[in-house]
Design a protein around this motif. Structure first.
Motif, PDB file in Angstrom:
ATOM      1  N   THR A   1       0.836  -1.189   0.000  1.00 18.11           N
ATOM      2  CA  THR A   1       0.000   0.000   0.000  1.00 18.11           C
ATOM      3  C   THR A   1       0.872   1.241   0.000  1.00 18.11           C
ATOM      4  O   THR A   1       1.816   1.345   0.776  1.00 18.11           O
ATOM      5  CB  THR A   1      -0.914   0.006   1.241  1.00 18.11           C
ATOM      6  N   THR A   2       0.542   2.176  -0.873  1.00 21.26           N
ATOM      7  CA  THR A   2       1.319   3.410  -0.957  1.00 21.26           C
ATOM      8  C   THR A   2       0.544   4.622  -0.465  1.00 21.26           C
ATOM      9  O   THR A   2       1.019   5.733  -0.562  1.00 21.26           O
ATOM     10  CB  THR A   2       1.768   3.662  -2.411  1.00 21.26           C
ATOM     11  N   ASP A   3      -0.625   4.420   0.092  1.00 18.07           N
ATOM     12  CA  ASP A   3      -1.411   5.528   0.608  1.00 18.07           C
ATOM     13  C   ASP A   3      -0.677   6.156   1.790  1.00 18.07           C
ATOM     14  O   ASP A   3      -0.139   5.446   2.645  1.00 18.07           O
ATOM     15  CB  ASP A   3      -2.789   5.022   1.054  1.00 18.07           C
ATOM     16  N   PRO A   4      -0.646   7.487   1.877  1.00 20.84           N
ATOM     17  CA  PRO A   4       0.075   8.140   2.979  1.00 20.84           C
ATOM     18  C   PRO A   4      -0.506   7.841   4.367  1.00 20.84           C
ATOM     19  O   PRO A   4       0.154   8.086   5.372  1.00 20.84           O
ATOM     20  CB  PRO A   4      -0.026   9.628   2.653  1.00 20.84           C
ATOM     21  N   LEU A   5      -1.712   7.303   4.448  1.00 24.52           N
ATOM     22  CA  LEU A   5      -2.290   6.933   5.742  1.00 24.52           C
ATOM     23  C   LEU A   5      -1.915   5.518   6.175  1.00 24.52           C
ATOM     24  O   LEU A   5      -2.201   5.115   7.300  1.00 24.52           O
ATOM     25  CB  LEU A   5      -3.821   7.041   5.693  1.00 24.52           C
ATOM     26  N   ALA A   6      -1.298   4.751   5.293  1.00 27.19           N
ATOM     27  CA  ALA A   6      -1.006   3.339   5.571  1.00 27.19           C
ATOM     28  C   ALA A   6       0.012   3.174   6.691  1.00 27.19           C
ATOM     29  O   ALA A   6       0.959   3.950   6.822  1.00 27.19           O
ATOM     30  CB  ALA A   6      -0.496   2.652   4.308  1.00 27.19           C
ATOM     31  N   TRP A   7      -0.233   2.141   7.505  1.00 25.11           N
ATOM     32  CA  TRP A   7       0.719   1.746   8.542  1.00 25.11           C
ATOM     33  C   TRP A   7       1.612   0.661   7.966  1.00 25.11           C
ATOM     34  O   TRP A   7       1.174  -0.172   7.174  1.00 25.11           O
ATOM     35  CB  TRP A   7       0.006   1.185   9.750  1.00 25.11           C
ATOM     36  N   GLU A   8       2.846   0.617   8.415  1.00 26.13           N
ATOM     37  CA  GLU A   8       3.784  -0.431   8.008  1.00 26.13           C
ATOM     38  C   GLU A   8       3.860  -1.481   9.120  1.00 26.13           C
ATOM     39  O   GLU A   8       4.101  -1.138  10.279  1.00 26.13           O
ATOM     40  CB  GLU A   8       5.173   0.164   7.777  1.00 26.13           C
TER      41      GLU A   8
ATOM     42  N   LEU B   1       3.648   3.993  12.253  1.00 20.17           N
ATOM     43  CA  LEU B   1       2.600   4.903  11.789  1.00 20.17           C
ATOM     44  C   LEU B   1       3.152   5.859  10.741  1.00 20.17           C
ATOM     45  O   LEU B   1       4.377   6.003  10.600  1.00 20.17           O
ATOM     46  CB  LEU B   1       2.035   5.679  12.981  1.00 20.17           C
ATOM     47  N   PRO B   2       2.299   6.552  10.000  1.00 20.58           N
ATOM     48  CA  PRO B   2       2.763   7.457   8.943  1.00 20.58           C
ATOM     49  C   PRO B   2       3.736   8.528   9.426  1.00 20.58           C
ATOM     50  O   PRO B   2       4.610   8.960   8.669  1.00 20.58           O
ATOM     51  CB  PRO B   2       1.463   8.085   8.428  1.00 20.58           C
ATOM     52  N   ASP B   3       3.638   8.940  10.691  1.00 18.69           N
ATOM     53  CA  ASP B   3       4.558   9.966  11.201  1.00 18.69           C
ATOM     54  C   ASP B   3       5.870   9.387  11.708  1.00 18.69           C
ATOM     55  O   ASP B   3       6.713  10.096  12.251  1.00 18.69           O
ATOM     56  CB  ASP B   3       3.886  10.798  12.297  1.00 18.69           C
ATOM     57  N   GLY B   4       6.048   8.051  11.562  1.00 16.26           N
ATOM     58  CA  GLY B   4       7.279   7.388  11.970  1.00 16.26           C
ATOM     59  C   GLY B   4       7.225   6.771  13.362  1.00 16.26           C
ATOM     60  O   GLY B   4       8.126   6.024  13.744  1.00 16.26           O
ATOM     61  N   THR B   5       6.174   7.058  14.120  1.00 18.49           N
ATOM     62  CA  THR B   5       6.017   6.487  15.456  1.00 18.49           C
ATOM     63  C   THR B   5       5.873   4.975  15.359  1.00 18.49           C
ATOM     64  O   THR B   5       5.134   4.474  14.517  1.00 18.49           O
ATOM     65  CB  THR B   5       4.759   7.074  16.149  1.00 18.49           C
TER      66      THR B   5
END
Length: 190
Positions: free
Chosen positions: A2-9, A31-35
């Protein structure tokens, strides 16, 4: 991926708890903000729910003890898809017969939903069954206490509207059925 900016890794996944029927999964995620944090959810096999109508247009429901809420629950036949099921329709037919002793002349898909995707990966496939007749004995699992009953569609609708029936799968099946039925009726009159 998934490349959506809301996606979690998902960095790591492990089963924290496993029992017959479901698992509790723990994931380490970014999370998207790196947390980086943890996320737990219930994981279970996909399942089917059947809204079964008799030739007289009554609905075959079940009464079943539900230990999680400590009460008798009225609802619809529901069950997990098993490896021997050839397809979703076969699973729906099997669950209907096992839980009620009824068999359907015809089955149509109604809708597929993720009823609680904030806490579970549950995938529920809903079917409408027509021409259901009692043809055999129930074949209940060892931990099922089920009694089949027939209600008119109006009785079922009233029980849901009055809050007497709170089973989410039954509420979803009936709501979608009534919604789609109303939409079909509306398009026929236009």
């Amino acid at each position: 991926m998934t490349t959506d900016p809301l996606a979690w890794e998902t960095c790591e996944r492990r089963v924290a708890y496993s029992c017959p029927g479901f698992e509790i999964v723990n994931e380490s995620v970014r999370l998207p903000d790196g947390t980086e944090t943890e996320f737990d959810y219930l994981s279970e096999p996909a399942s089917v729910c059947v809204l079964p109508f008799t030739p007289a247009d009554d609905v075959v429901c079940i009464e079943e003890w539900r230990q999680a809420v400590s009460r008798l629950n009225r609802g619809l036949p529901v069950g997990g898809i098993e490896p021997e099921d050839d397809d979703l329709e076969a699973a729906a037919r099997r669950e209907l017969a096992e839980e009620t002793g009824y068999e359907a002349e015809g089955l149509e898909p109604l809708v597929t939903v993720e009823p609680a995707n904030g806490i579970a990966d549950t995938l529920m496939h809903f079917f409408v069954a027509e021409g259901c007749r009692p043809t055999a004995e129930q074949q209940l699992d060892h931990n099922e206490s089920i009694r089949p009953i027939e209600l008119s569609l109006e009785e079922l609708t009233d029980a849901v509207a009055d809050g007497e029936i709170r089973d989410g799968r039954t509420v979803l099946a009936l709501s979608y059925y009534r919604l789609f039925d109303a939409a079909c009726s509306q398009s026929k009159t236009e």
